[in-house]
Design a protein around this motif. Structure first.
Motif, PDB file in Angstrom:
ATOM      1  N   GLU A  49     -41.121  18.644  45.848  1.00 60.50           N
ATOM      2  CA  GLU A  49     -41.921  17.959  46.268  1.00 60.50           C
ATOM      3  C   GLU A  49     -42.993  18.405  45.829  1.00 60.50           C
ATOM      4  OE1 GLU A  49     -40.283  15.958  50.369  1.00 60.50           O
ATOM      5  OE2 GLU A  49     -41.696  17.237  50.566  1.00 60.50           O
ATOM      6  N   GLU A  50     -43.494  20.148  45.337  1.00 53.78           N
ATOM      7  CA  GLU A  50     -44.418  20.006  45.260  1.00 53.78           C
ATOM      8  C   GLU A  50     -44.723  19.446  43.323  1.00 53.78           C
ATOM      9  OE1 GLU A  50     -46.394  20.894  46.937  1.00 53.78           O
ATOM     10  OE2 GLU A  50     -45.789  22.601  48.006  1.00 53.78           O
ATOM     11  N   VAL A  51     -43.617  19.189  42.331  1.00 55.00           N
ATOM     12  CA  VAL A  51     -43.453  18.909  40.830  1.00 55.00           C
ATOM     13  C   VAL A  51     -44.828  17.414  41.202  1.00 55.00           C
ATOM     14  CG1 VAL A  51     -42.350  18.626  39.298  1.00 55.00           C
ATOM     15  CG2 VAL A  51     -42.067  20.778  40.289  1.00 55.00           C
ATOM     16  N   GLU A  52     -43.838  17.085  42.466  1.00 59.08           N
ATOM     17  CA  GLU A  52     -43.006  15.107  42.863  1.00 59.08           C
ATOM     18  C   GLU A  52     -44.928  15.067  42.662  1.00 59.08           C
ATOM     19  OE1 GLU A  52     -41.163  12.884  44.829  1.00 59.08           O
ATOM     20  OE2 GLU A  52     -42.222  12.325  45.637  1.00 59.08           O
ATOM     21  N   HIS A  53     -46.048  16.158  43.653  1.00 60.90           N
ATOM     22  CA  HIS A  53     -47.101  16.459  43.475  1.00 60.90           C
ATOM     23  C   HIS A  53     -48.430  15.973  43.183  1.00 60.90           C
ATOM     24  CE1 HIS A  53     -46.614  17.574  48.259  1.00 60.90           C
ATOM     25  NE2 HIS A  53     -46.071  16.337  47.743  1.00 60.90           N
ATOM     26  N   GLU A  54     -47.735  17.332  41.774  1.00 58.30           N
ATOM     27  CA  GLU A  54     -48.057  17.555  40.292  1.00 58.30           C
ATOM     28  C   GLU A  54     -48.686  16.796  39.997  1.00 58.30           C
ATOM     29  OE1 GLU A  54     -49.162  19.483  36.505  1.00 58.30           O
ATOM     30  OE2 GLU A  54     -47.830  18.218  37.410  1.00 58.30           O
ATOM     31  N   HIS A  55     -47.248  16.199  39.862  1.00 60.17           N
ATOM     32  CA  HIS A  55     -47.275  14.720  38.943  1.00 60.17           C
ATOM     33  C   HIS A  55     -48.482  13.484  39.678  1.00 60.17           C
ATOM     34  CE1 HIS A  55     -44.738  11.151  36.716  1.00 60.17           C
ATOM     35  NE2 HIS A  55     -45.592  12.044  35.704  1.00 60.17           N
ATOM     36  N   ASP A  56     -48.314  13.265  40.410  1.00 61.88           N
ATOM     37  CA  ASP A  56     -49.099  12.171  41.397  1.00 61.88           C
ATOM     38  C   ASP A  56     -49.583  12.727  40.891  1.00 61.88           C
ATOM     39  OD1 ASP A  56     -46.924  10.986  42.490  1.00 61.88           O
ATOM     40  OD2 ASP A  56     -47.035  12.161  44.889  1.00 61.88           O
ATOM     41  N   PHE A  57     -51.280  13.671  41.304  1.00 61.11           N
ATOM     42  CA  PHE A  57     -52.426  13.914  40.824  1.00 61.11           C
ATOM     43  C   PHE A  57     -52.252  13.964  39.125  1.00 61.11           C
ATOM     44  CE2 PHE A  57     -52.435  16.325  44.796  1.00 61.11           C
ATOM     45  CZ  PHE A  57     -52.944  16.251  45.501  1.00 61.11           C
ATOM     46  N   ARG A  58     -51.544  14.286  38.787  1.00 63.14           N
ATOM     47  CA  ARG A  58     -51.984  14.563  37.340  1.00 63.14           C
ATOM     48  C   ARG A  58     -51.999  12.943  37.146  1.00 63.14           C
ATOM     49  NH1 ARG A  58     -48.127  15.463  33.145  1.00 63.14           N
ATOM     50  NH2 ARG A  58     -46.629  16.825  34.963  1.00 63.14           N
ATOM     51  N   GLN A  59     -50.837  12.163  37.253  1.00 65.05           N
ATOM     52  CA  GLN A  59     -51.102  10.410  36.277  1.00 65.05           C
ATOM     53  C   GLN A  59     -52.548   9.710  36.927  1.00 65.05           C
ATOM     54  OE1 GLN A  59     -47.508   9.149  38.447  1.00 65.05           O
ATOM     55  NE2 GLN A  59     -47.393   8.169  36.466  1.00 65.05           N
ATOM     56  N   PHE A  60     -53.531   9.990  38.237  1.00 62.46           N
ATOM     57  CA  PHE A  60     -54.522   9.781  38.501  1.00 62.46           C
ATOM     58  C   PHE A  60     -55.446  10.552  37.595  1.00 62.46           C
ATOM     59  CE2 PHE A  60     -53.498   8.450  43.329  1.00 62.46           C
ATOM     60  CZ  PHE A  60     -53.898   7.657  43.080  1.00 62.46           C
ATOM     61  N   LYS A  61     -55.023  11.735  37.341  1.00 62.90           N
ATOM     62  CA  LYS A  61     -56.188  12.169  36.689  1.00 62.90           C
ATOM     63  C   LYS A  61     -56.379  11.463  35.169  1.00 62.90           C
ATOM     64  CE  LYS A  61     -58.423  16.283  33.952  1.00 62.90           C
ATOM     65  NZ  LYS A  61     -57.135  15.894  32.235  1.00 62.90           N
ATOM     66  N   GLU A  62     -55.400  11.560  34.628  1.00 67.32           N
ATOM     67  CA  GLU A  62     -54.496  10.788  32.959  1.00 67.32           C
ATOM     68  C   GLU A  62     -55.081   9.924  32.802  1.00 67.32           C
ATOM     69  OE1 GLU A  62     -50.973  14.181  32.074  1.00 67.32           O
ATOM     70  OE2 GLU A  62     -51.165  12.023  32.372  1.00 67.32           O
ATOM     71  N   ASP A  63     -54.806   8.228  33.920  1.00 65.60           N
ATOM     72  CA  ASP A  63     -55.595   7.238  34.496  1.00 65.60           C
ATOM     73  C   ASP A  63     -57.040   7.857  33.934  1.00 65.60           C
ATOM     74  OD1 ASP A  63     -53.031   6.414  34.348  1.00 65.60           O
ATOM     75  OD2 ASP A  63     -53.209   5.913  37.047  1.00 65.60           O
ATOM     76  N   ILE A  64     -57.836   8.298  34.939  1.00 67.47           N
ATOM     77  CA  ILE A  64     -58.995   7.786  34.578  1.00 67.47           C
ATOM     78  C   ILE A  64     -59.857   9.172  32.694  1.00 67.47           C
ATOM     79  CG2 ILE A  64     -61.813   9.526  35.067  1.00 67.47           C
ATOM     80  CD1 ILE A  64     -59.811   9.416  37.917  1.00 67.47           C
ATOM     81  N   ASP A  65     -58.774   9.465  32.596  1.00 68.15           N
ATOM     82  CA  ASP A  65     -59.140  10.478  31.729  1.00 68.15           C
ATOM     83  C   ASP A  65     -59.009   8.794  29.871  1.00 68.15           C
ATOM     84  OD1 ASP A  65     -59.666  12.929  31.855  1.00 68.15           O
ATOM     85  OD2 ASP A  65     -57.434  13.519  32.044  1.00 68.15           O
ATOM     86  N   ALA A  66     -57.894   7.851  30.813  1.00 66.48           N
ATOM     87  CA  ALA A  66     -57.834   7.019  29.474  1.00 66.48           C
ATOM     88  C   ALA A  66     -58.913   5.868  29.493  1.00 66.48           C
ATOM     89  CB  ALA A  66     -56.129   6.015  29.701  1.00 66.48           C
ATOM     90  N   ILE A  67     -59.072   5.663  30.708  1.00 62.94           N
ATOM     91  CA  ILE A  67     -60.424   4.727  30.990  1.00 62.94           C
ATOM     92  C   ILE A  67     -62.402   5.230  30.827  1.00 62.94           C
ATOM     93  CG2 ILE A  67     -62.350   3.448  33.046  1.00 62.94           C
ATOM     94  CD1 ILE A  67     -58.889   3.490  34.641  1.00 62.94           C
ATOM     95  N   MET A  68     -62.166   6.399  30.456  1.00 65.50           N
ATOM     96  CA  MET A  68     -63.293   7.144  29.737  1.00 65.50           C
ATOM     97  C   MET A  68     -63.066   6.833  28.133  1.00 65.50           C
ATOM     98  SD  MET A  68     -65.234   8.249  32.809  1.00 65.50           S
ATOM     99  CE  MET A  68     -65.819   9.808  31.690  1.00 65.50           C
TER     100      MET A  68
END
Ligand code: FE
Ligand code: FE
Ligand code: MG
Length: 183
Positions: A154-173
């Motif tokens: 679940e911690e691995v899943e959590h890290e991935h969830d947060f990372r996806q949000f961050k990568e989405d923001i990076d891509a939009i920027m």
């Protein structure tokens, strides 16, 4: 106050109360520290969910709240296992900040991007904590081993969830930047 006093103190060990015929003391110590980490994670994510501002705020808040609930479930699993092993759980919140492995990171900057970066770091710390518990229990204590494996997944899943949000923001920027250059 020296810096190391502000956060987790690895020198703060809880000595085994009495004899330890089953040899559970070292595992109980690891689980107790992880228990403190889980409570700090509950508090950190729950608080961050209340204050988060800026880009994709609502999505980030929802994810933070879900993770806070799951960290509480992790604490519950640890509480049960610690007691099955004959140990005692930390019963006062002032212990969390001392016996933890992973520092509490206050959401002093409520910007969603900053909170995501902090949360990714916190999840990576949690993953390392469970990795250590797996190494300590492999082939010796299968119940604790499987519990730690379930939590770590679940911690691995959590890290991935947060990372996806961050990568989405990076891509939009990035997209916005290249869009500006075209004009
Ligand atoms: Fe957790
Ligand atoms: Fe987590
Ligand atoms: Mg999630």
């Amino acid at each position: 106050m020296p810096n190391e006093m502000k956060g987790c103190r690895t020198d703060e060990k809880t000595p085994c109360a009495g004899p330890d015929p089953a040899g559970n003391c070292a595992v109980v110590e690891l689980l107790s520290r992880a228990y403190c980490d889980e409570w700090l994670a509950v508090l950190q994510y729950w608080t961050a969910a209340q204050v988060v501002k800026g880009f994709v705020r609502e999505g980030v808040a929802k994810e933070l709240k879900e993770h806070a609930e799951e960290e509480l479930e992790h604490a519950e699993k640890l509480a049960q296992r610690i007691q099955e092993l004959g140990g005692e759980i930390p019963i006062s919140p002032d212990e969390y900040g001392r016996r933890c492995n992973c520092q509490y990171v206050a959401p002093s900057d409520p910007c969603s991007y900053r909170i995501l970066v902090q949360s990714i770091a916190s999840e990576r710390c949690a993953i390392a904590v469970y990795q250590k518990i797996l190494e300590a229990t492999a082939g010796k204590d299968m119940i604790t081993y499987h519990m730690a494996l379930d939590i770590m997944r679940e911690e691995v899943e959590h890290e991935h969830d947060f990372r996806q949000f961050k990568e989405d923001i990076d891509a939009i920027m990035k997209r916005m930047e290249s869009d500006c250059k075209k004009r």
